[in-house]
Design an enzyme around this catalytic site. Structure first.
Site, short mmCIF file in Angstrom:
data_model
loop_
_atom_site.label_atom_id
_atom_site.label_comp_id
_atom_site.label_asym_id
_atom_site.label_seq_id
_atom_site.Cartn_x
_atom_site.Cartn_y
_atom_site.Cartn_z
CG HIS A 172 -2.78 -30.43 21.39
ND1 HIS A 172 -2.83 -30.48 22.76
CD2 HIS A 172 -4.00 -30.78 20.95
CE1 HIS A 172 -4.05 -30.87 23.13
NE2 HIS A 172 -4.78 -31.05 22.06
CG ASP B 182 -13.08 -30.61 18.63
OD1 ASP B 182 -12.74 -29.87 19.57
OD2 ASP B 182 -12.95 -31.86 18.67
CG HIS C 45 -16.63 -27.78 19.67
ND1 HIS C 45 -17.24 -28.76 20.42
CD2 HIS C 45 -15.32 -27.83 20.00
CE1 HIS C 45 -16.32 -29.38 21.16
NE2 HIS C 45 -15.13 -28.83 20.92
CG ASN D 123 -10.69 -27.90 26.79
OD1 ASN D 123 -10.80 -26.85 26.15
ND2 ASN D 123 -10.20 -29.01 26.25
CE LYS E 232 -17.74 -30.36 25.47
NZ LYS E 232 -16.74 -30.15 24.43
CG LEU F 263 -9.86 -38.54 22.05
CD1 LEU F 263 -9.43 -38.44 23.51
CD2 LEU F 263 -10.35 -39.97 21.74
CG HIS G 20 -16.65 -33.41 19.11
ND1 HIS G 20 -17.14 -34.40 19.92
CD2 HIS G 20 -15.92 -32.61 19.91
CE1 HIS G 20 -16.71 -34.19 21.15
NE2 HIS G 20 -15.98 -33.11 21.17
CG HIS H 45 -16.17 -35.20 24.87
ND1 HIS H 45 -15.18 -34.69 24.07
CD2 HIS H 45 -16.00 -36.55 24.84
CE1 HIS H 45 -14.42 -35.67 23.60
NE2 HIS H 45 -14.91 -36.82 24.06
CG HIS I 140 -10.64 -26.79 21.91
ND1 HIS I 140 -10.95 -27.09 23.23
CD2 HIS I 140 -11.35 -27.67 21.15
CE1 HIS I 140 -11.79 -28.11 23.26
NE2 HIS I 140 -12.05 -28.49 22.02
CG LEU I 141 -10.18 -19.26 20.66
CD1 LEU I 141 -10.84 -17.95 21.06
CD2 LEU I 141 -9.41 -19.09 19.35
NE ARG I 142 -5.53 -26.09 23.05
CZ ARG I 142 -6.33 -27.13 23.17
NH1 ARG I 142 -7.35 -27.12 24.02
NH2 ARG I 142 -6.14 -28.20 22.43
CB ALA J 180 -6.94 -36.25 21.67
C1 NCD Z 1 -9.77 -31.27 22.39
C2 NCD Z 1 -8.63 -30.44 22.99
O1 NCD Z 1 -7.48 -30.64 22.59
O2 NCD Z 1 -8.91 -29.58 23.83
N1 NCD Z 1 -9.21 -32.40 21.73
C3 NCD Z 1 -9.79 -33.14 20.75
O3 NCD Z 1 -9.23 -34.17 20.36
N2 NCD Z 1 -10.94 -32.80 20.21
C4 NCD Z 1 -10.73 -31.65 23.45
C5 NCD Z 1 -12.04 -32.18 22.91
O4 NCD Z 1 -12.82 -31.45 22.33
O5 NCD Z 1 -12.28 -33.39 23.05
ZN ZN Z 2 -13.43 -29.87 21.47
#
Ligand code: NCD
Ligand code: ZN
Length: 344
Positions: free
Chosen positions: A252, A248, A14, A42, A100, A220, A175, A137, A16-18, A264
Site C-alpha cells: 500500500h 500475503d 499467496h 483483489n 478466491k 488482516l 494466512h 479469507h 498481492h501484486l496490484r 490493512a
Molecule cells: C490484503 C490487501 O491489502 O490486499 N491486506 C491484508 O491485510 N492482508 C488483503 C487480504 O489478503 O486480506
Molecule cells: Zn492477502
C-alpha cells in the site's frame, strides 16, 4: 549454528501484486526469490473472469525484468454472480489455479465479495467437479464479533459446515493466524491446507502497539497473541504437508497506511524468504524450511516442484526506509532495520 541453507527455489502461494506502476515496482522483489506465486485477484475492479485474469497475467509478464524468471499463477475473485461456465473456462485455460473467496467487507478490496456463500452453490459444485481449489479469507464480517475472534468464529459458523457440504472441494485457509485455525486445518477431512505468512510467524499483536501505534504492522487477519504465534510456528515447522508458505505481501502507498483510517496490508516481498528463514532458524528448524517453502504447496496444487536451487546466508541485510512505488512511496516490513538472513 548453521550459517547457510540451500533449498529448492520456493513458491509464494499467496501474493498481492496490484497493477500498473505499483506492480512493476514490487514484482522484481518476488521474482528474485520465488519461481511462482499465486496472484490475488483483489484489484479494482476485481478479476472475475478468465479473460480478465489472462490479461492481468500478460501485464505481469510484460512488467517482469528480462533477467528474471517467474510464473504468475492466476486466480479468480468469487462473486455471487459467478457462473459454473466461468469455472470451466478457467480450468480449460490451464493458467488459472484457484478461486478466491473474500467475505464481502472482510478486508482490502473485498466490497465485491460474497455476502452469502450459499448463493455460490453452482460455482462451488463446478469447482468440486474440476478440482479447482477455493482459497478462503477466513474471517466473519459481523461487527458484533470481536476482531480478534473473527477467524475462529468463521471456522465454526461458516467453513466447517461448508466442508461437509462440499467434501471433495480442495480448500486453502489463507494466512492462518490462530491456534484454532491450525487445529482446523490439521484435523479437517478432505483436501484442506493452510498458508502461513512470515509476519504472523515472527510477530504477535504487541508489535502493533510497541512504543506507539504501528500502522505498517496492521494487516488482516490482524496479528494475534503470542500463544497463537507459537501454534503457527509449530505448524510451519511440523513437516505436515497441509501447511505451506504464502506471504500475503500486500503493498500500500505510505499515504494509505499512515492515515486516520489506515488500510490493512504488510509488504514483505523484499525479504520474504529471509524472514521465513529467520523464523525457522529461531525455532531450530531450518532443515524444515525447504518442504514448507518449496514442496508442500506445489504438491497440493498438483504442480511440478521447482528444480533450481537458492541459497540463504546468515548475514544481516539492511532494509531501506522506503521503496519508490510509481509516484508513491512504499514502507516495507523492518523499514530502516535489518533481516538476519540474506540471499547469497
Ligand atoms: C490484503 C490487501 O491489502 O490486499 N491486506 C491484508 O491485510 N492482508 C488483503 C487480504 O489478503 O486480506
Ligand atoms: Zn492477502
Amino acid at each position: 549454528m548453521t550459517d547457510s541453507v540451500t533449498l529448492t527455489r520456493p513458491d509464494d502461494w499467496h501474493l498481492h501484486l496490484r497493477d500498473g506502476p505499483a506492480m512493476a515496482a514490487v514484482l522484481p522483489h518476488t521474482a528474485r526469490r520465488f519461481a511462482r506465486a499465486i496472484v490475488m485477484p483483489n484489484l479494482r475492479p476485481p478479476i472475475v473472469t478468465t479473460e480478465l485474469a489472462l490479461a492481468y497475467r500478460r501485464r505481469i509478464l510484460a512488467a517482469l525484468p528480462l533477467e528474471l524468471s517467474f510464473e504468475p499463477l492466476m486466480t479468480l475473485y468469487l462473486t455471487e454472480s459467478a457462473s459454473a461456465e466461468e469455472i470451466r473456462r478457467a480450468k480449460e485455460s490451464k493458467l488459472i489455479q484457484a478461486v478466491k473467496w473474500y467475505p464481502a467487507g472482510a478486508t482490502t478490496h473485498s466490497e465485491a465479495g460474497v455476502s452469502d456463500i450459499h448463493r455460490c452453490q453452482g460455482v462451488l459444485e463446478a469447482m468440486e467437479e474440476h478440482g479447482m481449489p477455493l482459497l478462503v479469507h477466513g474471517e466473519v464480517t459481523d461487527p458484533e464479533v470481536d476482531v480478534f475472534d473473527r477467524e475462529q468464529v468463521f471456522l465454526d459458523r461458516v467453513l466447517g459446515p461448508l466442508l461437509i457440504r462440499y467434501p471433495r472441494l480442495p480448500v486453502v485457509l489463507e494466512h492462518i493466524t490462530t491456534r484454532e485455525g491450525v487445529e482446523f486445518v490439521r484435523s479437517a477431512p478432505g483436501q484442506v491446507a493452510g498458508t502461513l505468512t512470515a509476519h504472523h510467524l515472527l510477530l504477535n499483536r504487541n508489535a502493533l502497539f510497541a512504543g506507539g501505534l504501528r500502522p505498517h504492522l496492521y494487516c488482516l487477519p490482524v496479528l494475534k497473541r503470542e500463544l497463537h504465534r507459537q501454534a503457527l510456528l509449530e505448524a510451519a515447522i511440523s513437516g505436515s504437508p497441509r501447511f505451506f508458505l504464502g506471504t500475503d505481501s500486500a503493498p500500500h502507498p505510505r499515504s494509505g497506511k499512515e492515515s486516520a483510517c489506515g488500510c490493512a496490508g504488510i509488504f514483505t516481498a523484499h525479504a520474504a524468504l529471509e524472514l521465513y528463514a529467520e523464523a525457522f532458524a529461531e525455532a531450530g528448524a531450518l532443515q524444515r524450511l525447504e518442504a514448507f517453502a518449496s514442496f508442500h504447496g506445489a504438491d497440493f496444487y498438483g504442480l511440478p516442484r521447482n528444480r533450481e536451487r537458492i541459497t540463504l546466508v546468515r548475514e544481516p541485510q539492511p532494509v531501506p526506509a522506503a521503496f519508490p512505488m510509481g509516484d508513491e512511496t512504499l514502507v516495507p516490513f523492518r523499514a530502516g532495520q535489518s533481516t538476519a538472513w540474506s540471499l547469497a
